[in-house]
Design a protein around this motif. Structure first.
Motif, PDB file in Angstrom:
ATOM      1  N   GLU A   5      65.813   4.877 -38.723  1.00  0.00           N
ATOM      2  CA  GLU A   5      67.263   5.318 -39.273  1.00  0.00           C
ATOM      3  C   GLU A   5      67.755   6.663 -38.652  1.00  0.00           C
ATOM      4  O   GLU A   5      66.744   7.337 -38.130  1.00  0.00           O
ATOM      5  N   ILE A   6      68.986   6.716 -38.245  1.00  0.00           N
ATOM      6  CA  ILE A   6      69.442   8.195 -37.931  1.00  0.00           C
ATOM      7  C   ILE A   6      70.594   8.610 -38.618  1.00  0.00           C
ATOM      8  O   ILE A   6      71.363   7.972 -39.196  1.00  0.00           O
ATOM      9  N   LYS A   7      70.764   9.741 -38.966  1.00  0.00           N
ATOM     10  CA  LYS A   7      71.537  10.603 -39.881  1.00  0.00           C
ATOM     11  C   LYS A   7      72.894  10.862 -38.976  1.00  0.00           C
ATOM     12  O   LYS A   7      72.923  11.601 -37.722  1.00  0.00           O
ATOM     13  N   ALA A   8      74.086  10.378 -39.556  1.00  0.00           N
ATOM     14  CA  ALA A   8      75.473  10.607 -39.003  1.00  0.00           C
ATOM     15  C   ALA A   8      76.582  10.733 -40.055  1.00  0.00           C
ATOM     16  O   ALA A   8      76.739   9.904 -40.952  1.00  0.00           O
ATOM     17  N   HIS A 164      59.276  19.428 -39.027  1.00  0.00           N
ATOM     18  CA  HIS A 164      59.552  18.460 -39.871  1.00  0.00           C
ATOM     19  C   HIS A 164      59.971  17.347 -39.515  1.00  0.00           C
ATOM     20  O   HIS A 164      59.339  16.332 -40.015  1.00  0.00           O
ATOM     21  N   ARG A 165      60.851  17.143 -38.510  1.00  0.00           N
ATOM     22  CA  ARG A 165      61.306  15.908 -37.794  1.00  0.00           C
ATOM     23  C   ARG A 165      60.077  15.282 -37.502  1.00  0.00           C
ATOM     24  O   ARG A 165      59.900  13.743 -37.826  1.00  0.00           O
ATOM     25  N   PHE A 166      59.118  15.813 -36.571  1.00  0.00           N
ATOM     26  CA  PHE A 166      57.997  15.223 -36.045  1.00  0.00           C
ATOM     27  C   PHE A 166      57.281  14.560 -36.919  1.00  0.00           C
ATOM     28  O   PHE A 166      56.824  13.552 -37.123  1.00  0.00           O
ATOM     29  N   LYS A 169      58.967  11.661 -38.956  1.00  0.00           N
ATOM     30  CA  LYS A 169      59.025  10.486 -38.350  1.00  0.00           C
ATOM     31  C   LYS A 169      57.881   9.494 -38.201  1.00  0.00           C
ATOM     32  O   LYS A 169      57.536   8.620 -38.476  1.00  0.00           O
ATOM     33  N   THR A 170      56.531  10.341 -37.945  1.00  0.00           N
ATOM     34  CA  THR A 170      55.036   9.872 -37.955  1.00  0.00           C
ATOM     35  C   THR A 170      54.926   9.464 -39.321  1.00  0.00           C
ATOM     36  O   THR A 170      54.364   8.055 -39.213  1.00  0.00           O
ATOM     37  N   SER A 172      57.048   7.984 -41.288  1.00  0.00           N
ATOM     38  CA  SER A 172      57.896   6.657 -41.524  1.00  0.00           C
ATOM     39  C   SER A 172      57.231   5.491 -40.831  1.00  0.00           C
ATOM     40  O   SER A 172      57.524   4.658 -41.457  1.00  0.00           O
ATOM     41  N   TRP A 173      56.711   5.972 -39.831  1.00  0.00           N
ATOM     42  CA  TRP A 173      55.769   4.613 -39.136  1.00  0.00           C
ATOM     43  C   TRP A 173      54.685   4.199 -39.936  1.00  0.00           C
ATOM     44  O   TRP A 173      54.462   3.193 -40.067  1.00  0.00           O
ATOM     45  N   TYR A 174      54.119   5.442 -40.765  1.00  0.00           N
ATOM     46  CA  TYR A 174      53.168   5.046 -41.273  1.00  0.00           C
ATOM     47  C   TYR A 174      52.992   4.288 -42.548  1.00  0.00           C
ATOM     48  O   TYR A 174      52.655   3.222 -42.879  1.00  0.00           O
ATOM     49  N   LYS A 175      54.331   4.552 -43.308  1.00  0.00           N
ATOM     50  CA  LYS A 175      54.884   3.816 -44.323  1.00  0.00           C
ATOM     51  C   LYS A 175      55.160   2.376 -44.095  1.00  0.00           C
ATOM     52  O   LYS A 175      55.301   1.636 -45.081  1.00  0.00           O
TER      53      LYS A 175
END
Length: 312
Positions: A5-8, A164-166, A169-170, A172-175
């Motif tokens: 997902e990306i925020k816009a 925080h972003r890094f 994101k890591t 989110s991959w784990y989940k």
């Protein structure tokens, strides 16, 4: 999936799932400005070769709102890179030519068109170009050069705290990885390592998809880097080169070459502890990648890379 997902405009959009578009209508749209030589849909984009005044250009049209965000990042990345870097340098990205919206919501970009051989034809095992290895020092230098580019933010969320972003994101991959896989391969140990070390990383610019199938060999030893959709001003140091190592090890299946690259980095006085944080995060990303593979899931290859990484 949150990992993609990306925020816009205050919303989170999926940048991975494409929609099918009508190629005839797209061809008619662009024929008002260009001669459409070829057009096709490939994965998340409609791609094309356009001609104007005897010059060929490359079209890249997003097929969804989420993909539009990352495609615009790619356009902004190309534009900013070429404002900062002169063409007498050996490391290139395509020049931006044109951009706009198709049907008022799908972003398109038109850039230089290059003919050449990618350093890996596709992201599959054993498909790297025979000349790939000879360029490895130049490729490492490319990753270092990118890290030190002083670019402006590439999209609205590029101001987010890079630490925080890094980690998010890591996470989110784990989940995205099923619990039975997490337990079987001790993926939580990888996450704990990243958690304990990510705040030691410095903020650096990154390309974000630094792989041999996004690199092209041009004349006179120049290297072209394409597909900057995941580029960031507020990235983390060593991300691009760590990503390259993980992709060579697991996707191309060239473990020994990945290890050779790491040895070169150690000769160049890279901080192994910091690089290990990146590689471990990418190991978690590797398990997430296998979740997305439908026909050839192979968690053993993800585990192999994870074991090598955690034991460095």
């Amino acid at each position: 999936m949150k990992a993609f997902e990306i925020k816009a405009n205050g919303k989170y959009l999926d940048y991975r799932i494409p929609e099918k578009l009508d190629l005839n209508n797209i061809s008619k749209f662009f024929s008002t400005k260009y001669n459409v030589l070829k057009i096709w849909q490939e994965s998340r984009h409609v791609l094309g070769i356009l001609e104007k005044n005897g010059i060929n250009y490359f079209l890249k049209l997003a097929t969804s709102s989420g993909i539009s965000v990352t495609t615009k990042i790619d356009f902004n990345w190309n534009t900013q890179f070429n404002k900062l870097v002169l063409r007498d340098y050996d490391l290139w990205v395509p020049q931006s030519i044109d951009s706009g919206l198709y049907k008022d919501n799908l972003f398109y970009m038109v850039s230089e068109y290059f003919e050449g051989e990618l350093l890996a034809k596709t992201p599959h095992q054993g498909e790297e170009n025979k000349d790939f290895k000879k360029y490895i020092y130049k490729i490492i230098e490319f990753s270092e050069f990118i890290q030190n580019l002083n670019i402006e933010k590439l999209y609205e969320d590029d101001t987010e705290d890079y630490h925080h972003r890094f980690f998010e994101k890591t996470l989110s991959w784990y989940k995205a990885v099923p619990k039975k896989i997490i337990d079987k391969y001790h993926v939580t140990n990888l996450l704990e390592f990243v958690k304990n070390g990510y705040k030691n990383l410095n903020k650096k610019t990154r390309h974000g998809d630094f792989t041999p199938w996004h690199m092209m060999e041009l004349q006179k030893g120049k290297i072209l880097l394409i597909d900057g959709e995941r580029a960031l001003k507020n990235g983390t140091e060593y991300y691009d080169i760590g990503y390259l190592i993980q992709r060579i090890y697991t996707v191309l299946g060239n473990k020994e070459f990945a290890k050779e690259i790491l040895a070169i980095l150690m000769e160049r006085n890279y901080d192994l502890n910091k690089l290990k944080v990146i590689l471990t995060a990418r190991a978690i990303g590797g398990f997430c990648d296998e979740v997305l593979v439908r026909d050839d899931q192979n968690f053993e290859r993800a585990d192999d890379f994870a074991k090598w990484t955690i034991n460095l």
